[in-house]
Design a protein around this motif. Structure first.
Motif, PDB file in Angstrom:
ATOM      1  N   ALA A  78       0.834  -1.208   0.000  1.00 35.32           N
ATOM      2  CA  ALA A  78       0.000   0.000   0.000  1.00 35.32           C
ATOM      3  C   ALA A  78       0.866   1.254   0.000  1.00 35.32           C
ATOM      4  O   ALA A  78       0.622   2.186  -0.777  1.00 35.32           O
ATOM      5  CB  ALA A  78      -0.949  -0.007   1.196  1.00 35.32           C
ATOM      6  N   LEU A  79       1.873   1.278   0.854  1.00 30.54           N
ATOM      7  CA  LEU A  79       2.744   2.455   0.923  1.00 30.54           C
ATOM      8  C   LEU A  79       3.507   2.678  -0.377  1.00 30.54           C
ATOM      9  O   LEU A  79       3.693   3.825  -0.794  1.00 30.54           O
ATOM     10  CB  LEU A  79       3.727   2.331   2.084  1.00 30.54           C
ATOM     11  N   ALA A  80       3.934   1.609  -1.004  1.00 24.85           N
ATOM     12  CA  ALA A  80       4.650   1.752  -2.274  1.00 24.85           C
ATOM     13  C   ALA A  80       3.754   2.424  -3.318  1.00 24.85           C
ATOM     14  O   ALA A  80       4.193   3.341  -4.024  1.00 24.85           O
ATOM     15  CB  ALA A  80       5.133   0.396  -2.772  1.00 24.85           C
ATOM     16  N   LYS A  81       2.499   1.986  -3.390  1.00 22.84           N
ATOM     17  CA  LYS A  81       1.574   2.584  -4.355  1.00 22.84           C
ATOM     18  C   LYS A  81       1.250   4.026  -3.976  1.00 22.84           C
ATOM     19  O   LYS A  81       1.209   4.914  -4.840  1.00 22.84           O
ATOM     20  CB  LYS A  81       0.285   1.752  -4.447  1.00 22.84           C
ATOM     21  N   ILE A  82       1.028   4.271  -2.692  1.00 24.82           N
ATOM     22  CA  ILE A  82       0.734   5.634  -2.235  1.00 24.82           C
ATOM     23  C   ILE A  82       1.923   6.551  -2.535  1.00 24.82           C
ATOM     24  O   ILE A  82       1.740   7.675  -3.027  1.00 24.82           O
ATOM     25  CB  ILE A  82       0.359   5.644  -0.740  1.00 24.82           C
ATOM     26  N   ASN A  83       3.137   6.080  -2.278  1.00 20.19           N
ATOM     27  CA  ASN A  83       4.328   6.890  -2.577  1.00 20.19           C
ATOM     28  C   ASN A  83       4.446   7.186  -4.062  1.00 20.19           C
ATOM     29  O   ASN A  83       4.754   8.309  -4.464  1.00 20.19           O
ATOM     30  CB  ASN A  83       5.595   6.194  -2.074  1.00 20.19           C
ATOM     31  N   GLU A  84       4.186   6.176  -4.883  1.00 21.51           N
ATOM     32  CA  GLU A  84       4.235   6.354  -6.336  1.00 21.51           C
ATOM     33  C   GLU A  84       3.216   7.404  -6.781  1.00 21.51           C
ATOM     34  O   GLU A  84       3.527   8.315  -7.548  1.00 21.51           O
ATOM     35  CB  GLU A  84       3.946   5.015  -7.011  1.00 21.51           C
ATOM     36  N   GLU A  85       2.001   7.267  -6.283  1.00 19.33           N
ATOM     37  CA  GLU A  85       0.928   8.177  -6.683  1.00 19.33           C
ATOM     38  C   GLU A  85       1.140   9.588  -6.141  1.00 19.33           C
ATOM     39  O   GLU A  85       0.819  10.568  -6.823  1.00 19.33           O
ATOM     40  CB  GLU A  85      -0.424   7.636  -6.235  1.00 19.33           C
ATOM     41  N   THR A  86       1.648   9.722  -4.927  1.00 18.13           N
ATOM     42  CA  THR A  86       1.840  11.067  -4.373  1.00 18.13           C
ATOM     43  C   THR A  86       3.020  11.773  -5.039  1.00 18.13           C
ATOM     44  O   THR A  86       3.023  13.004  -5.106  1.00 18.13           O
ATOM     45  CB  THR A  86       1.995  11.057  -2.839  1.00 18.13           C
ATOM     46  N   ALA A  87       3.982  11.016  -5.553  1.00 17.08           N
ATOM     47  CA  ALA A  87       5.062  11.652  -6.312  1.00 17.08           C
ATOM     48  C   ALA A  87       4.487  12.281  -7.579  1.00 17.08           C
ATOM     49  O   ALA A  87       4.822  13.424  -7.929  1.00 17.08           O
ATOM     50  CB  ALA A  87       6.146  10.638  -6.659  1.00 17.08           C
ATOM     51  N   THR A  88       3.615  11.560  -8.243  1.00 18.32           N
ATOM     52  CA  THR A  88       2.940  12.094  -9.429  1.00 18.32           C
ATOM     53  C   THR A  88       2.038  13.256  -9.033  1.00 18.32           C
ATOM     54  O   THR A  88       1.961  14.270  -9.749  1.00 18.32           O
ATOM     55  CB  THR A  88       2.120  10.988 -10.121  1.00 18.32           C
ATOM     56  N   LEU A  89       1.371  13.132  -7.897  1.00 19.10           N
ATOM     57  CA  LEU A  89       0.492  14.194  -7.413  1.00 19.10           C
ATOM     58  C   LEU A  89       1.278  15.475  -7.153  1.00 19.10           C
ATOM     59  O   LEU A  89       0.811  16.578  -7.474  1.00 19.10           O
ATOM     60  CB  LEU A  89      -0.221  13.728  -6.140  1.00 19.10           C
ATOM     61  N   ALA A  90       2.481  15.337  -6.615  1.00 18.84           N
ATOM     62  CA  ALA A  90       3.323  16.514  -6.371  1.00 18.84           C
ATOM     63  C   ALA A  90       3.682  17.202  -7.684  1.00 18.84           C
ATOM     64  O   ALA A  90       3.704  18.439  -7.764  1.00 18.84           O
ATOM     65  CB  ALA A  90       4.582  16.106  -5.614  1.00 18.84           C
TER      66      ALA A  90
END
Length: 124
Positions: A78-90
């Protein structure tokens, strides 16, 4: 032979042997629940954090430690996906920021809506 090793070399060799021994004695590993989308990752993150909190509130018996071990795989996914998505979100937010500075209202609107669509998955 060990007498001829320097202290740093002996220390490094000791650490290497200890790591190999630990790897051989670790329990089998688990896959964890997948986190293929941000929605799935956030749901798993919430659910498995609650499970972890419940386990931590009790006695950490060998069975409880095994449960913690198993659920950490889902949390890691879950954290790996959240980190991936929040990097794109940034990156998306930075596009909004730059467009707002350079007077590009349509870009602000389009990228701002894209930003909000993803960010609301994290915090409604």
């Amino acid at each position: 032979m060990i007498k001829s090793l320097s202290l740093p070399a002996f220390s490094a060799l000791s650490l290497l042997l200890a790591a190999n021994l630990q790897a051989e004695t670790r329990p089998d590993h688990y896959q964890g629940e997948p986190a293929e989308t941000l929605e799935q990752a956030v749901a798993n993150f919430s659910e498995y954090n609650a499970k972890l909190a419940e386990l931590l509130a009790g006695e950490l018996t060998p069975a409880a430690l095994n449960e913690v071990h198993q659920l950490t795989y889902t949390l890691e996914n879950a954290l790996a996906k959240i980190n991936e998505e929040t990097a794109t979100l940034a990156q998306t937010l930075e596009e909004v920021h730059i467009a707002s500075e350079s007077n590009q209202p349509q870009v602000v609107k389009d990228r701002g809506q894209a930003y909000l669509a993803v960010s609301r998955t994290l915090i409604p």
